[in-house]
Design a protein around this motif. Structure first.
Motif, short mmCIF file in Angstrom:
data_model
loop_
_atom_site.label_atom_id
_atom_site.label_comp_id
_atom_site.label_asym_id
_atom_site.label_seq_id
_atom_site.Cartn_x
_atom_site.Cartn_y
_atom_site.Cartn_z
N THR A 63 0.76 3.84 2.03
CA THR A 63 1.13 4.01 3.45
C THR A 63 0.20 3.09 4.22
OG1 THR A 63 -0.52 5.76 3.63
CG2 THR A 63 1.78 6.48 3.34
N LYS A 64 0.47 2.91 5.51
CA LYS A 64 -0.37 1.99 6.29
C LYS A 64 -1.45 2.76 7.08
CE LYS A 64 -0.51 -2.17 8.69
NZ LYS A 64 -0.43 -3.53 8.22
N CYS A 65 -2.73 2.38 6.93
CA CYS A 65 -3.81 3.04 7.68
C CYS A 65 -3.79 2.59 9.15
CB CYS A 65 -5.18 2.69 7.11
SG CYS A 65 -5.33 3.04 5.37
N CYS B 176 0.86 -1.18 0.00
CA CYS B 176 0.00 0.00 0.00
C CYS B 176 0.90 1.23 0.00
CB CYS B 176 -0.85 0.05 1.28
SG CYS B 176 -2.21 -1.10 1.21
N ARG C 280 -7.10 2.46 -2.55
CA ARG C 280 -6.52 3.78 -2.28
C ARG C 280 -6.51 4.59 -3.57
NH1 ARG C 280 -3.31 3.60 2.71
NH2 ARG C 280 -2.10 5.30 1.89
N TYR D 16 -6.12 1.72 11.24
CA TYR D 16 -6.99 0.64 11.72
C TYR D 16 -6.67 -0.68 11.03
CZ TYR D 16 -9.14 2.05 7.35
OH TYR D 16 -9.32 2.37 6.04
N CYS D 17 -5.59 -0.69 10.20
CA CYS D 17 -5.36 -1.84 9.33
C CYS D 17 -4.64 -3.00 10.02
CB CYS D 17 -4.50 -1.39 8.15
SG CYS D 17 -4.18 -2.74 7.00
N ARG E 31 -4.51 7.92 6.11
CA ARG E 31 -4.66 7.76 4.65
C ARG E 31 -4.20 9.04 4.00
NH1 ARG E 31 -8.08 3.25 3.17
NH2 ARG E 31 -8.70 4.14 1.19
N GLY F 260 -3.56 -5.48 1.33
CA GLY F 260 -2.93 -4.48 0.51
C GLY F 260 -3.83 -3.80 -0.52
N THR F 261 -3.17 -3.16 -1.43
CA THR F 261 -3.84 -2.50 -2.55
C THR F 261 -3.23 -3.02 -3.85
OG1 THR F 261 -4.13 -0.51 -1.19
CG2 THR F 261 -4.49 -0.26 -3.54
S1 SF4 Z 1 -6.62 -0.54 5.24
FE1 SF4 Z 1 -6.40 -1.10 3.08
S2 SF4 Z 1 -5.43 0.70 2.15
FE2 SF4 Z 1 -5.12 0.91 4.35
S3 SF4 Z 1 -3.10 -0.02 4.73
FE3 SF4 Z 1 -4.64 -1.61 5.07
S4 SF4 Z 1 -4.81 -2.69 3.13
FE4 SF4 Z 1 -3.78 -0.72 2.72
#
Ligand code: SF4
Length: 500
Positions: free
Chosen positions: A183-185, A181, A271, A187-188, A308, A235-236
């Motif tokens: 960057t890392k969110c 991704c 994203r 809550y992820c 994000r 991921g994305t």
């Molecule tokens: S929530 Fe989705 S966009 Fe955000 S870091 Fe995790 S996998 Fe990536």
């Protein structure tokens, strides 16, 4: 809140804890001790083998007193695994009823702790008439009418879009996990690694993934197993370059059997900061038109707070770019209960969604997953209370209903705000078939790539076994050859008495 529990075997302690947390923040539970507490709950077992279970709650705080009981005698054999499960459910039932009376809070999902309520209803409907199934959900699980109606609507919708849902077990679906991704969110908890400066690890990972796709395709062709749906998540999956995406889809089309038979291919482009004209062109080239662009919220401060690094405008801009370039099945995700958000911010998200009218909208309720940054620093993030969460949930269901969307899948998570659910809504004929198949566990889903979980469903016995690929790209790169063959061996096992 300190609660003293009496008259229970220690095997029930974890259930009691889970039910208590539905009603109280950070409760203190004491089992079978003579201590002062705010509430005292005493269980009473009357009888020998078949017993009647009842309980009383006494409140020291406000001097209130409540009773509850299970309506039928139960067998108390805790050595039998199935019976132990039933007993736990009965204890939950009696205890939940007491806490509902004491707090005046109704738990909409009653004693149902599983994450797939609709799977339970599908099973019931294959064995009994609808009225009886609904009565059991209400009387045995204490589920509210509102949630039973939601479950039924979803089950009906699923059978309308996958009429052969109960017969697709001779095919499989494929999940492909791309663990990067931008960057890392906050809550992820998905396998997601910030992509910048990691080209070495991306190259290594993709080499392994091409191998997995080729070997899996070869095996499926040899054994004449068809694929129902394919889903790229992570991921994305759009964090890799357009050239890398192109090469991956080329391998997929070349390797997998009967691609013309595959009912749906989805690529999450969650994203917006990863979406470019080049990547959309690649998706178009390979006829992939179901993507996901996830705003989560249309309030800029919220996006910043959850890590994000893209703007609200960028989400909208990328949506229109994708639309103009022929993407005609776009899903968007919203999350209820993000830090600092209440009814006002959620209303804004719905107003913005209305301007876009994506084909499907998935409404998640924030869940505090153990491994996320947000859970580790819970005090930093202020979230809405139970009533406000419930109100936002109602807003989403009213809004989707008004705009012609219908619910088509739902799942629940642990530690989800308000003990509620995540619901996928879609305009007619725009439902994601993959989402239905993964929720209802009617066929094997083979996971390729980093952190991808495979779930093997035996077509005859319906027994489910699981296998997970390593989450870390480094561990994946070291083991992908063995894990690919391990999964194919397992597939061979479950199909040996069926189509082979
Ligand atoms: S929530 Fe989705 S966009 Fe955000 S870091 Fe995790 S996998 Fe990536």
């Amino acid at each position: 809140m300190k609660i003293l529990i009496k008259g229970l075997n220690e095997i029930f302690e974890r259930n009691i804890e889970a039910v208590t947390k539905l009603f109280f923040e950070e409760p203190i539970l004491v089992f079978d001790k003579d201590e002062q507490a705010d509430l005292k709950v005493s269980f009473d077992w009357q009888g020998e083998k078949e017993v009647n279970l009842s309980a009383v709650l006494d409140s020291q705080l406000d001097k209130k007193h409540f009773n509850s009981e299970y309506p039928a005698p139960i067998n108390v054999d805790i050595d039998d695994k199935e019976n132990r499960k039933r007993l736990k459910h009965v204890v939950n039932f009696v205890y939940l009823k007491l806490l509902q009376q004491y707090t005046n809070v109704t738990q909409p999902w009653g004693t149902l702790t599983g994450i797939r309520p609709t799977k339970l209803l599908h099973q019931m409907l294959q064995n009994m008439p609808l009225e009886q199934a609904h009565r059991q959900l209400k009387d045995n699980y204490l589920i509210t009418n509102e949630k039973i109606n939601l479950m039924q609507k979803i089950v009906d919708r699923q059978l309308a879009v996958i009429p052969d849902l109960y017969e697709v077990s001779n095919e499989i679906s494929i999940y492909i996990g791309i663990p990067f991704c931008p960057t890392k969110c906050a809550y992820c908890t998905f396998p997601a690694y910030a992509i910048n400066g990691r080209q070495g690890s991306v190259d290594g990972f993709l080499a392994g993934l091409h191998y997995e796709i080729e070997e899996t395709g070869k095996w499926l062709k040899e054994n004449n197993i068809k694929i129902t749906t394919i889903y790229f998540g992570g991921g994305t999956p759009t964090s890799i370059s357009a050239v890398e995406m192109d090469s991956l889809y080329e391998t997929m089309y070349r390797s997998f059997p009967h691609m013309e038979h595959v009912r749906e291919v989805t690529v999450e482009a969650g994203r917006p900061d990863t979406i470019t004209t080049d990547k959309l062109n690649v998706l178009k080239k390979w006829n992939i038109d179901r993507i996901s662009i996830n705003p989560q919220s249309y309030t800029q401060e919220t996006l910043k707070a959850i890590g994000r690094h893209h703007t609200v405008e960028e989400t909208i801009e990328k949506f229109w770019l994708a639309r103009e370039m022929g993407m005609n099945n776009i899903n968007m995700d919203l999350i209820i209960g993000l830090p600092g958000e209440g009814v006002e911010e959620f209303e804004n998200s719905l107003i913005e969604t209305e301007k876009l009218m994506p084909e499907s909208l998935t409404v998640h309720t924030l869940s505090f997953k153990r491994a996320s940054e947000m859970t580790k620093n819970k005090e930093k993030y202020k979230v809405a209370d139970r009533d406000e969460i419930t109100e936002m949930m109602k807003m989403s269901s009213d809004w989707t209903d008004e705009k012609g969307y219908a619910p088509y899948y739902l799942y629940r998570q642990k530690n989800i705000l308000g003990n509620l659910e995540n619901v996928g809504y879609a305009l007619p004929q725009q439902e994601s078939l993959y989402n239905i198949l993964i929720m209802e566990e009617q066929q094997t889903i083979l996971g390729l790539g980093c952190g991808a979980a495979s779930k093997f469903v035996d077509p005859t016995t319906r027994k489910i076994t699981r296998f997970a690929n390593p989450k870390e790209p480094k561990a994946y790169n070291e083991t992908f050859i063995e894990t690919t063959h391990e999964k194919l061996n397992r597939l061979a096992q479950i199909y040996k008495n069926n189509t082979l």
